[in-house]
Structure formats: C-alpha cells, structure tokens
Design an enzyme around this catalytic site. Sequence first.
Site, PDB file in Angstrom:
ATOM      1  N   ASP A 171       4.910   6.211  -7.374  1.00 25.92           N
ATOM      2  CA  ASP A 171       5.640   4.793  -7.435  1.00 25.92           C
ATOM      3  C   ASP A 171       4.743   4.073  -6.589  1.00 25.92           C
ATOM      4  OD1 ASP A 171       6.410   5.506  -5.054  1.00 25.92           O
ATOM      5  OD2 ASP A 171       8.459   5.181  -5.605  1.00 25.92           O
ATOM      6  N   GLU A 174       3.928   5.678  -3.365  1.00 27.15           N
ATOM      7  CA  GLU A 174       3.144   6.769  -3.503  1.00 27.15           C
ATOM      8  C   GLU A 174       4.059   8.184  -3.344  1.00 27.15           C
ATOM      9  OE1 GLU A 174       0.106   5.079  -0.695  1.00 27.15           O
ATOM     10  OE2 GLU A 174      -0.853   4.517  -2.647  1.00 27.15           O
ATOM     11  N   GLU A 328       2.805  -4.158   8.310  1.00 30.12           N
ATOM     12  CA  GLU A 328       3.296  -3.451   7.275  1.00 30.12           C
ATOM     13  C   GLU A 328       4.813  -3.435   7.253  1.00 30.12           C
ATOM     14  OE1 GLU A 328       2.918   0.827   6.575  1.00 30.12           O
ATOM     15  OE2 GLU A 328       1.708   0.186   4.657  1.00 30.12           O
TER      16      GLU A 328
END
Length: 374
Positions: A171, A174, A328
């Site tokens: 997905d 990962e 992130e």
Amino acid sequence: MTAVESRAWTLPELAALADSSFDTILALQDPSGAYPASPTFSAYRGYSWFRDGAFIADGVSAYGGVESASRFHDWCAGILVAREQQIGRIVAAAADGHPVPDSEMLPTRFTFAGQAGDDEWWDFQLDGYGTWLWAVVEHGRRHGLSLRPWSRAIELATDYLVSSWTRPCFDWWEERVEEVHVSTLGCIAAGLLAAAAHLDESRALAARGAVNEIRALIRTKGIVDGRLAKWLGSTAVDASLLSVIHPLGVFPAAGSIGAATIAAIDEQLNVDGGVHRYNTDTFYGGGQWPLLSCMLGLAFCAAGERDRALEQLRWAAGTATAEHHLPEQVADHLIDPSMRQQWVDRWGTVATPLLWSHAMYLRLAVELGIGRPA
Ligand code: BGC
C-alpha cells in the site's frame, strides 16, 4: 524529532510558508526532473517515488510551477517509455492468464537516473502509476498544455494498470503486500478515468471498463459502516483514503461514502489537527503526518468546511523547523512510543524536509486561497 508549535499562525505567515515550500521543492528538484522524496534521509536518499512525485508535481503545478511539474512528468514518461518492453511482457502474461511475479512488475521508486537502484525495497506498488496518470492530465488541464509529450507514457501506464489492477500489492505505506488496498484502487481508478478522455477508443473503453469494475469492487468489498475501508475485507480506516475523496474525486465529499470516510478519519485518526496514518501504526512510534493533515484539510474544503481546513493548515505549519522545513511526521502524539527509538537507530531521525509534506501544504494553501496563485 520536531514538535508542533502551537500558536495562531497569521494568514501572511501561512502564505510565507507556502512560498518557502515552493522554493524548497524547486531548489531540490534534480536536474533530471525527479523530485527527491527527502534529500538527506538515509533510506530515501537518491530516490524519487511515483506516488510522492505525482502529488509533489500536483502541488507545484497548482502553485504555478508549470515548468517544474512538466519536467517531473517528462522524467516519469522517460522511465515508462524506456520500460516499454517490460510493460509489454507484463500485459501479455496477464492476458495469457500467467501473470509475472511481483519482482518483475515496475518498481515504486527510481534513482534520479531512472534506474531501479540496488537497495532492497518494498517495491511492488500500483498506486503511483494511477496517481501519476491523474496528475499529468490534471497538470495539462490546469495550464492548457498539450499532453502530446507524455502521450506514449500515458498509454503504457494505462495498459499496465488495466492489465494488473486486481493484483494485491504493497500500500501507500509499503505494507501488507497480500492485500488489495482501497486507496490503491482509488488512485488507479482516478488515473484511468483521467487518461480515458485522451486515449484512442479501444484503450479508453478498457480504461473506463476497469474503472467501473473497481468502483463496483470497492462498493461490494471495500466499504464498512458506509465508509471506505483500508483494504478489501478490512474494517480499519486509513488516512490515505482521503485522497480518493479529494483531490482524486473517485468518491466525492458530497456523496455519502465520501462524507462518512472523512468523518471516520477525523474521529479515529485526527488528534488536534495532526493526522495519523492508521490506528495501529508503529513506524517511528506512529506519529502525526503533516501531509495527511493537509489531505484532511483538502477533504474539509471539498465538503465546504473552510474553517476546519484552515485549522489543518495551521497545524501543518506548526510542524515546520526553524529552516521552514516540513518533516514526514512529528512525535507529539505517538500511537506506540516504545517503537520510536528502534526506527531512529535503524534510519536516523525522521525524514526532513519531506517534499511530499511541502507539496500537500502548498496544495491546501492554494485551495484556501492563501499564497501565490492569482
Ligand atoms: C512512506 C511512503 C513514501 C516514502 C517516501 C515511506 O515511509 O510510507 O508512502 O512514499 O516513505 O516518502
């Protein structure tokens, strides 16, 4: 790891961060056209992802960076055309009923030179090719550009996805290669639908047929409690599903599935504006991702909830470092704090700047009318 700065960002400050996000992305774009995922982070250094890159190009394009986004699309098109024979083999094998193994499918990320690279990765992911198709068509539409330079690559990506969209694959995160993920299906459907208007009749027919089948499959196996599920047969929710609502528009915010999905993600994954990927995430302890906060903001915009969208943008702005870099994720609210250190030991501190975070910030700023575009 960055902490969220909780103060009321003014509109000019939010706009200034949009400007610096745009400048950061453009300054880091490789001469090849590739957008690095994160230039210095150990596990991402030297690679560009179709998924991240498609969203980065879309944010840059929306902010007026026509040439930069076009160069990224050139880079992607070059990779697809260079792999024409591989794609031909994949399509033929699927038609023959003997699909190639995952290891022979297209990688999810490439070196700036357009190679697969030597590092091991969780490589078989289909979503990026769908999102790229959507992003390149959207870029052309937004700026009135001919799609001609990218037309062969658009055909190849279409053939690849039409032949292979039913396959389970990793997905967005990962993970879970054995499942068919609903956000992956959504990205593929959005890409095929966007491309269909620019394809020859038989390809357009195949693309639209696949989109209809994808929608039907999601409706029968990918919905729980009236909202989209993480993968077919799952009951969990995942913030990547936001993209399928807006900007990809496969299940629009105005519809009942879109509205129920936004509500579930807001309720289960949004903590004071910071959005988790899913509720059992342990990557770096499972923090909050500014890019997902902005995606929730985009969904709120599409649902007509401007004030809530602005709150999301403010939260994302609060994750910026002193150098105006967006990470992130941040560690203010971790799902499993005990898991954080082992990732720091393995890969170092969280990827910063993450270009995808900057791009989603830009995209939401544009949607809210904050920042450069007239
Ligand atoms: C994320 C992916 C992303 C990659 C590069 C991974 O940690 O799970 O979604 O494409 O980083 O940014």
